[in-house]
Design an enzyme around this catalytic site. Structure first.
Site, PDB file in Angstrom:
ATOM      1  N   PRO A   1       0.781  -1.247   0.000  1.00 29.72           N
ATOM      2  CA  PRO A   1       0.000   0.000   0.000  1.00 29.72           C
ATOM      3  C   PRO A   1       0.810   1.293   0.000  1.00 29.72           C
ATOM      4  O   PRO A   1       2.022   1.304   0.222  1.00 29.72           O
ATOM      5  CB  PRO A   1      -0.821  -0.114   1.303  1.00 29.72           C
ATOM      6  CG  PRO A   1      -0.838  -1.562   1.632  1.00 29.72           C
ATOM      7  CD  PRO A   1       0.487  -2.089   1.170  1.00 29.72           C
ATOM      8  N   GLU A   2       0.078   2.378  -0.217  1.00 32.68           N
ATOM      9  CA  GLU A   2       0.636   3.726  -0.092  1.00 32.68           C
ATOM     10  C   GLU A   2       1.211   3.923   1.308  1.00 32.68           C
ATOM     11  O   GLU A   2       0.594   3.536   2.308  1.00 32.68           O
ATOM     12  CB  GLU A   2      -0.466   4.770  -0.343  1.00 32.68           C
ATOM     13  CG  GLU A   2       0.000   6.202  -0.145  1.00 32.68           C
ATOM     14  CD  GLU A   2      -1.122   7.223  -0.293  1.00 32.68           C
ATOM     15  OE1 GLU A   2      -0.806   8.403  -0.549  1.00 32.68           O
ATOM     16  OE2 GLU A   2      -2.306   6.851  -0.158  1.00 32.68           O
ATOM     17  N   ALA A   3       2.405   4.520   1.360  1.00 31.82           N
ATOM     18  CA  ALA A   3       3.034   4.900   2.630  1.00 31.82           C
ATOM     19  C   ALA A   3       3.202   3.728   3.586  1.00 31.82           C
ATOM     20  O   ALA A   3       3.274   3.908   4.802  1.00 31.82           O
ATOM     21  CB  ALA A   3       2.233   6.017   3.309  1.00 31.82           C
TER      22      ALA A   3
END
Length: 343
Positions: free
Chosen positions: A48-50
C-alpha cells in the site's frame, strides 16, 4: 497455429498490509509477506501507499491556519524519524540514484539507511518483483513515494507523489512530474511496462493519461482511500488504459496504528477500524478479478494469473493514447517527461 494458452501469463499479487510501530518491524512483515507470495508462485507484488514509514491517518500535527503547537512539532519529529532514507537528494529519482549498484553486506556504510539494499536483496532471494509505497525523507522534507524493485537489476525506478491530497500537503512535499516515467521489465518472457499513480493522483485525468501515453500494461495504484467508490475508479482506469490494475490499501484498527500517532491521543483500546482496506485487482476490460477485500487486517493477499495478451486484445477497439486519442488534435506535455513515442 494453436496459441500456447500459458504464454503471457504472469502471477500478480496485492498485499493488504499495515504499517507497524517501527520501520524494522514493517520491513520484517514485508519480507514475510513476500516470502509467502513467492511460495504461491507470485511474480510481482504491490504493497500500500506509505506502507514503509506510515500513513498519518487522523493526525493534524497541531496545525491550524496561522499557528502550530509544540506537541504537533514533536509528532512531526517522530513521523520524520520513522520515514525511509533512500540516499537520494530533493531533486529525486535521477539516473545517478537509479543506476547506483552497491553490494549488500552487513555493516556497509550506505548513503541511505539501507532500506533500498534490503528490498533489493529480498527481491533477489525470493525472485519476486516488489513494488511498495513508502514515506521518504530527503533533506528536511518528506515525500510519499513508490519504488520498483526488480529481482535481477535492483531498483529500476522511484516516483514521488506530485500532488499530496488535503492535509497531506502539510507534511509531504510535492514530487517532480518527471518521476512519472514508467519502467519496463520482462517476467517469464512477457514485456511488462509498469507505473504507479498514488491514491488521489488517480483522480487527475492528465496524470492518468501521462501513464497511458507510455503504453503501460500494468498500472499500480497504492492508496489510502477505503471508500466503496474506489473500485469503480480502478475499473475506469483499467478500461481506459486497457491494462491490469493493482490497488493496495491498508486495513488497520485504531489500536494498531503506529505509536507516534499516539502523541495525538488515540486510545490503545479502540478496536474500531481506522481504515477497512478495499484492495483489488482489475482486468484490462474493467472486470474485477480479485477483491475488493474488506476488514482483513492480517495476511490479506490477493493473487491472480494475468494474461497480458488481454491488454492487446482490448486495444483492438480502444487505445486511449494511440489510435483513439486524436493526437492530431489533443496533446499532453509533462515537464521533464518525454511522452513522444519512439521513432
Amino acid at each position: 497455429m494453436a496459441l500456447n494458452k500459458d504464454a503471457g501469463i504472469v502471477r500478480l499479487a496485492v498485499s493488504q498490509s499495515h504499517t507497524r510501530d517501527t520501520l524494522e518491524t514493517t520491513l520484517a512483515d514485508l519480507a514475510f509477506t513476500t516470502q509467502k507470495a513467492a511460495a504461491q508462485g507470485v511474480d510481482l507484488i504491490l504493497f500500500p501507499e506509505a506502507y514503509l514509514g506510515g500513513y498519518p491517518r487522523g493526525c493534524d500535527f497541531g496545525a491550524k491556519v496561522g499557528s502550530r503547537t509544540d506537541i504537533g512539532r514533536e509528532q512531526f519529529l517522530n513521523y520524520f524519524q520513522s520515514a525511509v532514507d533512500l540516499g537520494d537528494t530533493p531533486t529525486g529519482a535521477g539516473d545517478e540514484w537509479i543506476e547506483r549498484r552497491l553490494p549488500v553486506a552487513k555493516g556497509k556504510n550506505y548513503r541511505g539507511d539501507g532500506t533500498r539494499e534490503y528490498l533489493e536483496e529480498l527481491a533477489r532471494e525470493t525472485g519476486v518483483f516488489i513494488v511498495t509505497g513508502l514515506v521518504e525523507r530527503s533533506g528536511g522534507s518528506l515525500y510519499c513515494a513508490v519504488v520498483y524493485v526488480c529481482p535481477k537489476l535492483g531498483c529500476l525506478g522511484k516516483r514521488r507523489k506530485v500532488m499530496p491530497t488535503g492535509s497531506e500537503r502539510l507534511v509531504w512535499a510535492q514530487g517532480s512530474p518527471s518521476t512519472l516515467k514508467a519502467v519496463t521489465t520482462e517476467i517469464k518472457g512477457v514485456r511488462i511496462c509498469l507505473a504507479a499513480a498514488i491514491c488521489w493522483e488517480n483522480y487527475m485525468p492528465l496524470l492518468r493519461y501521462s501513464l497511458y501515453s507510455q503504453d503501460v500494461n500494468l498500472y499500480l495504484a497504492p492508496t489510502a482511500d477505503a471508500r466503496d467508490t474506489w473500485e469503480s475508479l480502478m475499473k475506469t482506469v483499467a478500461q481506459e488504459g486497457r491494462c491490469f490494475v493493482l490497488s493496495a490499501n491498508m486495513c488497520v484498527r485504531r489500536m494498531n496504528l503506529p505509536g507516534w500517532i499516539g502523541l495525538q491521543g488515540n486510545s490503545s483500546e479502540d478496536d474500531s477500524y481506522a481504515c477497512t482496506g478495499g484492495s483489488c485487482i482489475i482486468g484490462p476490460l474493467g472486470q474485477t478479478l480479485a477483491g475488493p477485500m474488506w476488514e482483513v487486517e492480517e495476511g490479506g493477499l490477493l493473487v491472480v494469473n494475468a494474461d497480458f495478451r488481454d491488454c492487446l486484445r482490448g486495444k483492438m477497439d480502444l487505445d486511449a493514447a494511440g489510435s483513439y486519442s486524436r493526437n492530431d488534435a489533443f496533446r499532453l506535455t509533462v515537464e521533464g517527461l518525454d511522452l513522444n513515442p519512439p521513432a
